[in-house]
Design a protein around this motif. Structure first.
Motif, PDB file in Angstrom:
ATOM      1  N   GLN A 142       1.225  72.337  30.192  1.00  2.54           N
ATOM      2  CA  GLN A 142       0.939  73.169  31.360  1.00  2.54           C
ATOM      3  C   GLN A 142      -0.556  73.360  31.569  1.00  2.54           C
ATOM      4  OE1 GLN A 142       3.381  76.529  30.236  1.00  2.54           O
ATOM      5  NE2 GLN A 142       5.139  75.824  31.439  1.00  2.54           N
ATOM      6  N   ALA A 143      -1.346  73.248  30.485  1.00  2.00           N
ATOM      7  CA  ALA A 143      -2.803  73.325  30.582  1.00  2.00           C
ATOM      8  C   ALA A 143      -3.428  71.960  30.864  1.00  2.00           C
ATOM      9  CB  ALA A 143      -3.383  73.905  29.295  1.00  2.00           C
ATOM     10  N   ASP A 144      -2.596  70.960  31.158  1.00  2.00           N
ATOM     11  CA  ASP A 144      -3.032  69.610  31.528  1.00  2.00           C
ATOM     12  C   ASP A 144      -3.721  68.878  30.377  1.00  2.00           C
ATOM     13  OD1 ASP A 144      -2.973  67.603  33.493  1.00  2.00           O
ATOM     14  OD2 ASP A 144      -5.072  67.968  34.042  1.00  2.00           O
ATOM     15  N   GLU A 145      -3.381  69.218  29.141  1.00  3.36           N
ATOM     16  CA  GLU A 145      -3.987  68.549  27.991  1.00  3.36           C
ATOM     17  C   GLU A 145      -3.503  67.108  27.833  1.00  3.36           C
ATOM     18  OE1 GLU A 145      -6.131  69.584  25.535  1.00  3.36           O
ATOM     19  OE2 GLU A 145      -6.466  71.629  26.198  1.00  3.36           O
ATOM     20  N   LEU A 146      -2.286  66.809  28.335  1.00  3.62           N
ATOM     21  CA  LEU A 146      -1.766  65.448  28.246  1.00  3.62           C
ATOM     22  C   LEU A 146      -1.909  64.692  29.553  1.00  3.62           C
ATOM     23  CD1 LEU A 146      -0.637  66.597  25.576  1.00  3.62           C
ATOM     24  CD2 LEU A 146       1.491  65.380  26.039  1.00  3.62           C
ATOM     25  N   GLY A 147      -2.218  65.402  30.639  1.00  4.38           N
ATOM     26  CA  GLY A 147      -2.327  64.754  31.941  1.00  4.38           C
ATOM     27  C   GLY A 147      -0.970  64.335  32.468  1.00  4.38           C
ATOM     28  N   GLU A 148      -0.946  63.218  33.159  1.00  2.00           N
ATOM     29  CA  GLU A 148       0.310  62.679  33.691  1.00  2.00           C
ATOM     30  C   GLU A 148       1.090  62.011  32.560  1.00  2.00           C
ATOM     31  OE1 GLU A 148       1.989  59.069  36.552  1.00  2.00           O
ATOM     32  OE2 GLU A 148      -0.172  59.440  36.389  1.00  2.00           O
ATOM     33  N   ILE A 149       2.252  62.555  32.243  1.00  2.00           N
ATOM     34  CA  ILE A 149       3.101  61.949  31.205  1.00  2.00           C
ATOM     35  C   ILE A 149       3.937  60.864  31.868  1.00  2.00           C
ATOM     36  CG2 ILE A 149       4.873  62.361  29.468  1.00  2.00           C
ATOM     37  CD1 ILE A 149       3.910  65.293  29.388  1.00  2.00           C
ATOM     38  N   TYR A 150       3.605  59.642  31.575  1.00  2.00           N
ATOM     39  CA  TYR A 150       4.245  58.520  32.273  1.00  2.00           C
ATOM     40  C   TYR A 150       5.190  57.715  31.389  1.00  2.00           C
ATOM     41  CZ  TYR A 150       0.405  56.010  29.989  1.00  2.00           C
ATOM     42  OH  TYR A 150      -0.482  55.508  29.063  1.00  2.00           O
ATOM     43  N   ALA A 151       5.212  58.004  30.070  1.00  2.69           N
ATOM     44  CA  ALA A 151       6.096  57.253  29.177  1.00  2.69           C
ATOM     45  C   ALA A 151       6.527  58.133  28.016  1.00  2.69           C
ATOM     46  CB  ALA A 151       5.383  56.001  28.653  1.00  2.69           C
ATOM     47  N   ALA A 152       7.744  57.918  27.560  1.00  6.27           N
ATOM     48  CA  ALA A 152       8.261  58.650  26.405  1.00  6.27           C
ATOM     49  C   ALA A 152       9.203  57.757  25.610  1.00  6.27           C
ATOM     50  CB  ALA A 152       8.989  59.918  26.850  1.00  6.27           C
ATOM     51  N   ARG A 153       9.329  58.090  24.333  1.00  5.11           N
ATOM     52  CA  ARG A 153      10.264  57.383  23.454  1.00  5.11           C
ATOM     53  C   ARG A 153      11.091  58.427  22.720  1.00  5.11           C
ATOM     54  NH1 ARG A 153       6.768  54.600  20.816  1.00  5.11           N
ATOM     55  NH2 ARG A 153       6.688  55.790  18.858  1.00  5.11           N
ATOM     56  N   VAL A 154      12.393  58.221  22.689  1.00  6.73           N
ATOM     57  CA  VAL A 154      13.335  59.201  22.136  1.00  6.73           C
ATOM     58  C   VAL A 154      14.173  58.536  21.057  1.00  6.73           C
ATOM     59  CG1 VAL A 154      15.442  60.473  22.680  1.00  6.73           C
ATOM     60  CG2 VAL A 154      13.479  60.621  24.219  1.00  6.73           C
ATOM     61  N   HIS A 155      14.210  59.131  19.879  1.00 11.67           N
ATOM     62  CA  HIS A 155      15.049  58.651  18.789  1.00 11.67           C
ATOM     63  C   HIS A 155      15.956  59.779  18.310  1.00 11.67           C
ATOM     64  CE1 HIS A 155      12.310  55.092  17.366  1.00 11.67           C
ATOM     65  NE2 HIS A 155      12.979  54.836  18.474  1.00 11.67           N
ATOM     66  N   ALA A 156      17.229  59.487  18.136  1.00 12.02           N
ATOM     67  CA  ALA A 156      18.174  60.388  17.478  1.00 12.02           C
ATOM     68  C   ALA A 156      19.114  59.493  16.680  1.00 12.02           C
ATOM     69  CB  ALA A 156      18.934  61.229  18.492  1.00 12.02           C
ATOM     70  N   ILE A 157      18.681  59.165  15.476  1.00 11.25           N
ATOM     71  CA  ILE A 157      19.332  58.106  14.700  1.00 11.25           C
ATOM     72  C   ILE A 157      19.658  58.597  13.301  1.00 11.25           C
ATOM     73  CG2 ILE A 157      19.133  55.735  13.873  1.00 11.25           C
ATOM     74  CD1 ILE A 157      16.981  55.241  15.903  1.00 11.25           C
ATOM     75  N   ARG A 158      20.854  58.291  12.859  1.00 11.01           N
ATOM     76  CA  ARG A 158      21.260  58.574  11.481  1.00 11.01           C
ATOM     77  C   ARG A 158      21.610  57.263  10.773  1.00 11.01           C
ATOM     78  NH1 ARG A 158      25.607  63.152  13.282  1.00 11.01           N
ATOM     79  NH2 ARG A 158      24.149  64.849  13.785  1.00 11.01           N
ATOM     80  N   ARG A 159      21.328  57.229   9.484  1.00  6.76           N
ATOM     81  CA  ARG A 159      21.681  56.043   8.707  1.00  6.76           C
ATOM     82  C   ARG A 159      23.194  55.937   8.516  1.00  6.76           C
ATOM     83  NH1 ARG A 159      18.764  53.832   3.190  1.00  6.76           N
ATOM     84  NH2 ARG A 159      20.149  52.045   2.867  1.00  6.76           N
ATOM     85  N   ARG A 160      23.787  57.007   8.060  1.00  7.67           N
ATOM     86  CA  ARG A 160      25.246  57.093   7.939  1.00  7.67           C
ATOM     87  C   ARG A 160      25.639  58.538   8.214  1.00  7.67           C
ATOM     88  NH1 ARG A 160      24.646  52.441   7.916  1.00  7.67           N
ATOM     89  NH2 ARG A 160      25.761  50.803   6.762  1.00  7.67           N
ATOM     90  N   GLY A 161      25.528  58.937   9.474  1.00  7.44           N
ATOM     91  CA  GLY A 161      25.756  60.322   9.835  1.00  7.44           C
ATOM     92  C   GLY A 161      26.875  60.496  10.833  1.00  7.44           C
ATOM     93  N   ILE A 162      27.958  59.790  10.637  1.00  6.31           N
ATOM     94  CA  ILE A 162      29.132  59.970  11.486  1.00  6.31           C
ATOM     95  C   ILE A 162      29.820  61.269  11.081  1.00  6.31           C
ATOM     96  CG2 ILE A 162      31.368  59.027  12.175  1.00  6.31           C
ATOM     97  CD1 ILE A 162      30.230  56.237  11.443  1.00  6.31           C
ATOM     98  N   PRO A 163      30.010  62.212  12.004  1.00  2.00           N
ATOM     99  CA  PRO A 163      30.645  63.478  11.621  1.00  2.00           C
ATOM    100  C   PRO A 163      32.047  63.266  11.070  1.00  2.00           C
ATOM    101  CG  PRO A 163      29.599  63.661  13.779  1.00  2.00           C
ATOM    102  CD  PRO A 163      29.592  62.205  13.414  1.00  2.00           C
ATOM    103  N   GLY A 164      32.300  63.875   9.916  1.00  4.32           N
ATOM    104  CA  GLY A 164      33.618  63.773   9.299  1.00  4.32           C
ATOM    105  C   GLY A 164      34.509  64.948   9.640  1.00  4.32           C
ATOM    106  N   TRP A 165      34.129  65.721  10.637  1.00 13.28           N
ATOM    107  CA  TRP A 165      34.896  66.898  11.056  1.00 13.28           C
ATOM    108  C   TRP A 165      34.970  66.902  12.586  1.00 13.28           C
ATOM    109  CZ3 TRP A 165      29.838  66.744   9.822  1.00 13.28           C
ATOM    110  CH2 TRP A 165      28.929  67.256  10.747  1.00 13.28           C
ATOM    111  N   GLY A 166      35.778  67.764  13.114  1.00 12.03           N
ATOM    112  CA  GLY A 166      35.835  67.928  14.567  1.00 12.03           C
ATOM    113  C   GLY A 166      36.378  66.694  15.275  1.00 12.03           C
ATOM    114  N   VAL A 167      35.986  66.559  16.550  1.00 10.22           N
ATOM    115  CA  VAL A 167      36.511  65.478  17.392  1.00 10.22           C
ATOM    116  C   VAL A 167      35.378  64.565  17.874  1.00 10.22           C
ATOM    117  CG1 VAL A 167      38.501  66.822  18.136  1.00 10.22           C
ATOM    118  CG2 VAL A 167      36.387  66.940  19.470  1.00 10.22           C
TER     119      VAL A 167
END
Length: 353
Positions: A142-167
């Motif tokens: 909001q203070a313009d320290e990054l300027g125009e944000i034109y690119a982003a990279r998003v990771h949400a990765i588990r090695r073996r994190g398949i939930p063993g509960w719920g649905v």
């Protein structure tokens, strides 16, 4: 509305027990959870005893009809988010719905429309927005320290994190796997920090390579024979303002780390890693890295619930809005559609505007 916010809970699973109920209890001078509903009545009865809830139901519609409520938490599997949210809004209640907003774009749009029509608050459980890292970085942006944000990279990765509960591995009830469960958190975080630009085109690929086989489970054993969701999605989103996001999310992948939840932002005045927070800039003919030595200690779920309570009492706009929920749902469903069809999907259709 009385001086005490009267709250109902729909869904008596882990997120209700571990997040919503204990955090409502911290504000017992402002809030009282008076009713809980779950299709498995016994689950609701257990939580009612544990948290001192007066009324228990197996049908949330009966709860909404018979108990006077000011606000409702939606803690059901994804398939039931829209119907329960709309019913609660139409009963005159404010709503906090767990992520993702819904199963389809049409559902998310109807939820947003109903909230507007009823004049009620609708917000979503994107708890990573409430972390100290995101709160601090938002101020820098909001203070313009990054300027125009034109690119982003998003990771949400588990090695073996398949939930063993719920649905979580049931496509009919969840709508998908890691993209709609954990990827949605990091995607929302990036979009929030980028001021939620309007998406234009998405391209995605999905894989089911590990979840449908017996293997090591760091999050407990899962039923691999009934595993009906993807175990990885990779994709790219472009926006009408020219910015873009690359996303990679997986319940199971052959990588070094057990889990990586990260957002990287790149602007024309600076960039940032969000978890942990580090800012990268060029100043006075030097390249500098800014690493906080102190951050105000936000606890994401408690702050999320505190902000919802405050919104309901004071009528303050929520930090997560129904319109943003619709945009996010468009991206999620667009990535799944793209993966199914093997082609890019145009989301911004001028003919529909």
């Amino acid at each position: 509305m009385s001086n005490i916010l009267r709250v109902g809970i729909i869904g008596a699973g882990g997120i209700a027990r571990n997040v919503h109920l204990p955090n409502y209890s911290k504000h017992n001078d402002k809030v009282k959870v008076v009713a809980i509903a779950d299709v498995v009545r016994g689950n609701a009865e257990v939580l009612a005893i544990e948290f001192g809830i007066d009324h228990v139901f197996s049908d949330y519609k009966e709860m909404l009809e018979t108990v006077e409520l000011d606000a409702v938490s939606i803690c059901t599997p994804n398939k039931f988010h829209a119907a329960a949210t709309i019913a609660a809004l139409e009963a005159g209640c404010h709503v906090i719905c767990e992520k993702p907003p819904a199963m389809t774009v049409e559902e998310a749009e109807l939820m947003a429309h109903t909230a507007q029509k009823m004049g009620k608050i609708l917000t979503y459980g994107f708890n990573f927005r409430h972390t100290e890292e995101v709160s601090a970085l938002k101020k820098y942006i909001q203070a313009d320290e990054l300027g125009e944000i034109y690119a982003a990279r998003v990771h949400a990765i588990r090695r073996r994190g398949i939930p063993g509960w719920g649905v979580f591995t049931n496509k009919e009830l969840q709508g998908g796997g890691p993209l709609i469960d954990i990827g949605v958190h990091m995607l929302d975080t990036a979009l929030y920090l980028m001021d939620y630009p309007e998406p234009d085109t998405v391209f995605g690929v999905a894989y089911q390579k590990l979840g449908n086989k017996k293997g090591v489970g760091l999050f407990g054993e899962w039923d691999w024979e009934k595993f009906s969701v993807e175990d990885m999605v990779r994709g790219m989103i472009t926006f009408t303002n020219g910015s873009s996001i690359i996303i990679e999310t997986a319940f199971a992948a052959n990588i070094q780390q057990h889990e990586e939840m990260s957002v990287v932002l790149m602007g024309d005045k600076g960039g940032a890693d969000v978890f942990p927070l580090k800012i990268y800039q060029e100043k006075h003919d030097t390249l500098v890295d800014v690493t906080p030595t102190y951050l105000p200690k936000n606890r994401d779920h408690p702050l999320q619930m505190e902000r919802f309570i405050q919104s309901c009492i004071a009528g303050e706009p929520p930090i997560s809005t129904p319109k943003q929920g619709v945009i996010l749902q468009k991206i999620i469903n667009g990535l799944y559609e793209s993966a199914d069809k093997g082609e890019a999907i145009k989301l911004n259709n001028p003919a529909e505007d």
